[in-house]
Design a protein around this motif. Structure first.
Motif, PDB file in Angstrom:
ATOM      1  N   GLU A  94       0.500  -1.382  -0.110  1.00  0.00           N
ATOM      2  CA  GLU A  94       0.343   0.057  -0.197  1.00  0.00           C
ATOM      3  C   GLU A  94       1.303   1.305  -0.383  1.00  0.00           C
ATOM      4  OE1 GLU A  94      -2.993   2.034   3.581  1.00  0.00           O
ATOM      5  OE2 GLU A  94      -2.690  -0.061   3.041  1.00  0.00           O
ATOM      6  N   LYS A  95       0.651   1.840  -1.089  1.00  0.00           N
ATOM      7  CA  LYS A  95       1.706   3.227  -1.222  1.00  0.00           C
ATOM      8  C   LYS A  95       0.834   3.932  -0.218  1.00  0.00           C
ATOM      9  CE  LYS A  95       4.136   2.216  -5.753  1.00  0.00           C
ATOM     10  NZ  LYS A  95       3.637   3.140  -7.055  1.00  0.00           N
ATOM     11  N   THR A  96       1.766   5.683   0.364  1.00  0.00           N
ATOM     12  CA  THR A  96       1.078   6.162   1.257  1.00  0.00           C
ATOM     13  C   THR A  96       1.313   7.490   0.466  1.00  0.00           C
ATOM     14  OG1 THR A  96       2.961   6.743   2.389  1.00  0.00           O
ATOM     15  CG2 THR A  96       2.256   4.889   3.259  1.00  0.00           C
ATOM     16  N   PHE A  97       0.938   8.549   0.965  1.00  0.00           N
ATOM     17  CA  PHE A  97       1.018  10.163   0.102  1.00  0.00           C
ATOM     18  C   PHE A  97       2.489  10.597   0.435  1.00  0.00           C
ATOM     19  CE2 PHE A  97       0.232  11.127   4.393  1.00  0.00           C
ATOM     20  CZ  PHE A  97       1.924  12.402   4.593  1.00  0.00           C
ATOM     21  N   ILE A  98       3.839   8.921   0.972  1.00  0.00           N
ATOM     22  CA  ILE A  98       4.856  10.134   0.834  1.00  0.00           C
ATOM     23  C   ILE A  98       5.562   9.312   0.133  1.00  0.00           C
ATOM     24  CG2 ILE A  98       6.735  10.367   2.578  1.00  0.00           C
ATOM     25  CD1 ILE A  98       4.901  11.748   4.378  1.00  0.00           C
ATOM     26  N   ALA A  99       6.242   9.331  -0.943  1.00  0.00           N
ATOM     27  CA  ALA A  99       6.925   8.244  -1.264  1.00  0.00           C
ATOM     28  C   ALA A  99       7.784   7.612  -1.227  1.00  0.00           C
ATOM     29  CB  ALA A  99       7.714   9.461  -2.751  1.00  0.00           C
ATOM     30  N   ASP A 100       7.884   6.529  -2.194  1.00  0.00           N
ATOM     31  CA  ASP A 100       8.698   5.439  -1.209  1.00  0.00           C
ATOM     32  C   ASP A 100       8.513   5.119   0.644  1.00  0.00           C
ATOM     33  OD1 ASP A 100      10.824   5.486  -3.353  1.00  0.00           O
ATOM     34  OD2 ASP A 100      11.540   7.842  -2.507  1.00  0.00           O
ATOM     35  N   LEU A 101       8.223   5.215   0.709  1.00  0.00           N
ATOM     36  CA  LEU A 101       7.369   5.054   2.474  1.00  0.00           C
ATOM     37  C   LEU A 101       5.961   4.119   1.771  1.00  0.00           C
ATOM     38  CD1 LEU A 101       7.343   5.208   5.388  1.00  0.00           C
ATOM     39  CD2 LEU A 101       6.058   7.477   4.951  1.00  0.00           C
ATOM     40  N   VAL A 102       5.996   2.773   2.041  1.00  0.00           N
ATOM     41  CA  VAL A 102       4.913   1.935   1.903  1.00  0.00           C
ATOM     42  C   VAL A 102       4.265   1.315   3.167  1.00  0.00           C
ATOM     43  CG1 VAL A 102       5.306   2.314  -0.447  1.00  0.00           C
ATOM     44  CG2 VAL A 102       6.246   0.451   1.304  1.00  0.00           C
ATOM     45  N   VAL A 103       3.275   0.391   3.084  1.00  0.00           N
ATOM     46  CA  VAL A 103       2.576  -0.168   4.280  1.00  0.00           C
ATOM     47  C   VAL A 103       2.893  -1.479   3.666  1.00  0.00           C
ATOM     48  CG1 VAL A 103       0.306  -0.814   6.107  1.00  0.00           C
ATOM     49  CG2 VAL A 103       1.255   1.548   5.305  1.00  0.00           C
ATOM     50  N   LEU A 104       3.325  -2.302   3.954  1.00  0.00           N
ATOM     51  CA  LEU A 104       2.848  -3.967   3.604  1.00  0.00           C
ATOM     52  C   LEU A 104       1.787  -4.458   4.643  1.00  0.00           C
ATOM     53  CD1 LEU A 104       7.015  -4.385   4.095  1.00  0.00           C
ATOM     54  CD2 LEU A 104       5.538  -3.868   1.881  1.00  0.00           C
ATOM     55  N   ASN A 105       0.883  -5.541   4.452  1.00  0.00           N
ATOM     56  CA  ASN A 105      -0.174  -6.155   4.182  1.00  0.00           C
ATOM     57  C   ASN A 105      -0.435  -7.994   3.773  1.00  0.00           C
ATOM     58  OD1 ASN A 105      -2.031  -4.167   4.890  1.00  0.00           O
ATOM     59  ND2 ASN A 105      -2.251  -2.584   3.680  1.00  0.00           N
ATOM     60  N   PRO A 106       0.786  -8.195   4.796  1.00  0.00           N
ATOM     61  CA  PRO A 106       0.877 -10.020   4.245  1.00  0.00           C
ATOM     62  C   PRO A 106      -0.367 -10.510   4.629  1.00  0.00           C
ATOM     63  CG  PRO A 106       0.483  -9.775   6.632  1.00  0.00           C
ATOM     64  CD  PRO A 106       0.087  -8.176   6.525  1.00  0.00           C
ATOM     65  N   SER A 107      -0.216 -11.248   3.194  1.00  0.00           N
ATOM     66  CA  SER A 107      -1.090 -12.546   2.760  1.00  0.00           C
ATOM     67  C   SER A 107      -1.246 -13.600   3.850  1.00  0.00           C
ATOM     68  CB  SER A 107      -1.330 -13.600   1.682  1.00  0.00           C
ATOM     69  OG  SER A 107      -1.441 -12.467   0.424  1.00  0.00           O
ATOM     70  N   ILE A 108      -2.564 -13.244   5.053  1.00  0.00           N
ATOM     71  CA  ILE A 108      -2.763 -14.592   5.613  1.00  0.00           C
ATOM     72  C   ILE A 108      -3.557 -15.223   6.068  1.00  0.00           C
ATOM     73  CG2 ILE A 108      -3.201 -14.151   8.126  1.00  0.00           C
ATOM     74  CD1 ILE A 108      -2.494 -11.219   7.930  1.00  0.00           C
ATOM     75  N   TYR A 109      -3.033 -16.804   5.770  1.00  0.00           N
ATOM     76  CA  TYR A 109      -3.502 -17.960   5.551  1.00  0.00           C
ATOM     77  C   TYR A 109      -3.660 -18.924   7.154  1.00  0.00           C
ATOM     78  CZ  TYR A 109      -1.315 -17.506   1.557  1.00  0.00           C
ATOM     79  OH  TYR A 109      -0.641 -16.272   0.361  1.00  0.00           O
ATOM     80  N   ASN A 110      -5.330 -19.036   7.055  1.00  0.00           N
ATOM     81  CA  ASN A 110      -5.827 -19.218   8.155  1.00  0.00           C
ATOM     82  C   ASN A 110      -6.140 -20.434   8.138  1.00  0.00           C
ATOM     83  OD1 ASN A 110      -5.656 -17.073  10.291  1.00  0.00           O
ATOM     84  ND2 ASN A 110      -7.308 -16.000   9.009  1.00  0.00           N
ATOM     85  N   ASP A 111      -6.377 -21.729   9.690  1.00  0.00           N
ATOM     86  CA  ASP A 111      -7.138 -22.759   9.982  1.00  0.00           C
ATOM     87  C   ASP A 111      -7.532 -23.158  10.970  1.00  0.00           C
ATOM     88  OD1 ASP A 111      -4.614 -24.335  10.764  1.00  0.00           O
ATOM     89  OD2 ASP A 111      -4.324 -25.047   8.820  1.00  0.00           O
ATOM     90  N   GLU A 112      -7.675 -24.285  11.356  1.00  0.00           N
ATOM     91  CA  GLU A 112      -8.065 -24.691  12.654  1.00  0.00           C
ATOM     92  C   GLU A 112      -6.810 -24.248  13.273  1.00  0.00           C
ATOM     93  OE1 GLU A 112      -6.862 -28.555  10.665  1.00  0.00           O
ATOM     94  OE2 GLU A 112      -8.284 -26.731   9.863  1.00  0.00           O
ATOM     95  N   ARG A 113      -5.543 -24.831  13.117  1.00  0.00           N
ATOM     96  CA  ARG A 113      -4.263 -24.768  14.184  1.00  0.00           C
ATOM     97  C   ARG A 113      -4.236 -23.127  14.268  1.00  0.00           C
ATOM     98  NH1 ARG A 113      -0.494 -27.139   9.412  1.00  0.00           N
ATOM     99  NH2 ARG A 113      -1.577 -25.396   8.343  1.00  0.00           N
ATOM    100  N   GLY A 114      -4.506 -22.191  13.428  1.00  0.00           N
ATOM    101  CA  GLY A 114      -3.495 -21.096  13.854  1.00  0.00           C
ATOM    102  C   GLY A 114      -3.572 -20.060  12.704  1.00  0.00           C
ATOM    103  N   TYR A 115      -2.502 -19.539  12.372  1.00  0.00           N
ATOM    104  CA  TYR A 115      -2.213 -19.113  11.095  1.00  0.00           C
ATOM    105  C   TYR A 115      -0.900 -19.104  10.524  1.00  0.00           C
ATOM    106  CZ  TYR A 115      -0.216 -14.902  14.198  1.00  0.00           C
ATOM    107  OH  TYR A 115       0.644 -14.469  14.943  1.00  0.00           O
ATOM    108  N   PHE A 116      -1.361 -18.806   8.871  1.00  0.00           N
ATOM    109  CA  PHE A 116       0.340 -18.341   8.477  1.00  0.00           C
ATOM    110  C   PHE A 116       0.402 -17.442   8.523  1.00  0.00           C
ATOM    111  CE2 PHE A 116       3.550 -19.280   5.070  1.00  0.00           C
ATOM    112  CZ  PHE A 116       4.247 -19.210   5.248  1.00  0.00           C
ATOM    113  N   PHE A 117       2.079 -17.006   7.801  1.00  0.00           N
ATOM    114  CA  PHE A 117       1.938 -15.389   7.025  1.00  0.00           C
ATOM    115  C   PHE A 117       3.529 -14.927   6.609  1.00  0.00           C
ATOM    116  CE2 PHE A 117       2.012 -13.499  10.527  1.00  0.00           C
ATOM    117  CZ  PHE A 117       3.380 -11.940  10.640  1.00  0.00           C
TER     118      PHE A 117
END
Length: 183
Positions: free
Chosen positions: A4-27
């Protein structure tokens, strides 16, 4: 991973792909190949971790060249307001700041490039913060800006009576007093 780009060049937010199941999660928290494919080309050499209680504000910290640090920040436990201030003199957003809530729940990360001051406030009862850096700590290059600088006017989302700041951070200069910059 969504970048996710912000209004400031080169500063970004990273949103991982999260894999959930009955055990918990992984990313995947970090994958150098995927970062490089998205133009994030830092060679991280050290991981730093801090633990803080509610009301703590750490920052605004940086190192000047040639020891400037890029930071990849994430929260292992709790919730923080993460803040980056653009200190690149030739940037159209010089002196502007960006903030984002990072938490163990949302698993977001903030990629703070060279040329930024960085800090955070703890919004939960406690928080463990982990960040990767691409340069060693170099005491002589260490700099900072006061967390309560009126020019920046950062809303740390903490009641003033709850704020806990180190003695070292209380003596930092304001933005208009600094005599260093990033080109």
């Amino acid at each position: 991973m969504n970048i996710e780009k912000t209004f400031i060049a080169d500063l970004v937010v990273l949103n991982p792909s999260i894999y959930n199941d009955e055990r918990g999660y992984f990313f995947e928290a970090y994958n150098q190949s995927k970062f490089n494919k998205n133009g994030i080309e830092y060679q991280f050499i050290q991981d730093n971790q801090s633990f803080s209680k509610r009301g703590v504000i750490r920052g605004l910290h940086l190192q000047i060249n040639p020891f400037a640090q890029a930071k990849l920040v994430r929260v292992l436990e709790g919730e923080i307001l993460d803040v980056a201030v653009d200190l690149r003199k030739n940037s159209p957003t010089y002196g502007k700041h960006f903030s984002v809530v990072l938490s163990s729940e949302n698993k977001k990360q903030l990629m703070v490039p060279h040329g930024f001051a960085h800090g955070f406030s703890v919004l939960s009862e406690t928080a463990s913060v982990l960040y990767k850096v691409d340069q060693i700590y170099h005491k002589e290059s260490e700099r900072g800006i006061r967390y309560d600088d009126p020019i920046l006017a950062i809303d740390w989302q903490i009641n003033p009576e709850e704020v806990i700041v180190s003695e070292k951070d209380l003596i930092l200069p304001s933005l208009n007093e600094v005599n260093w910059s990033f080109e």
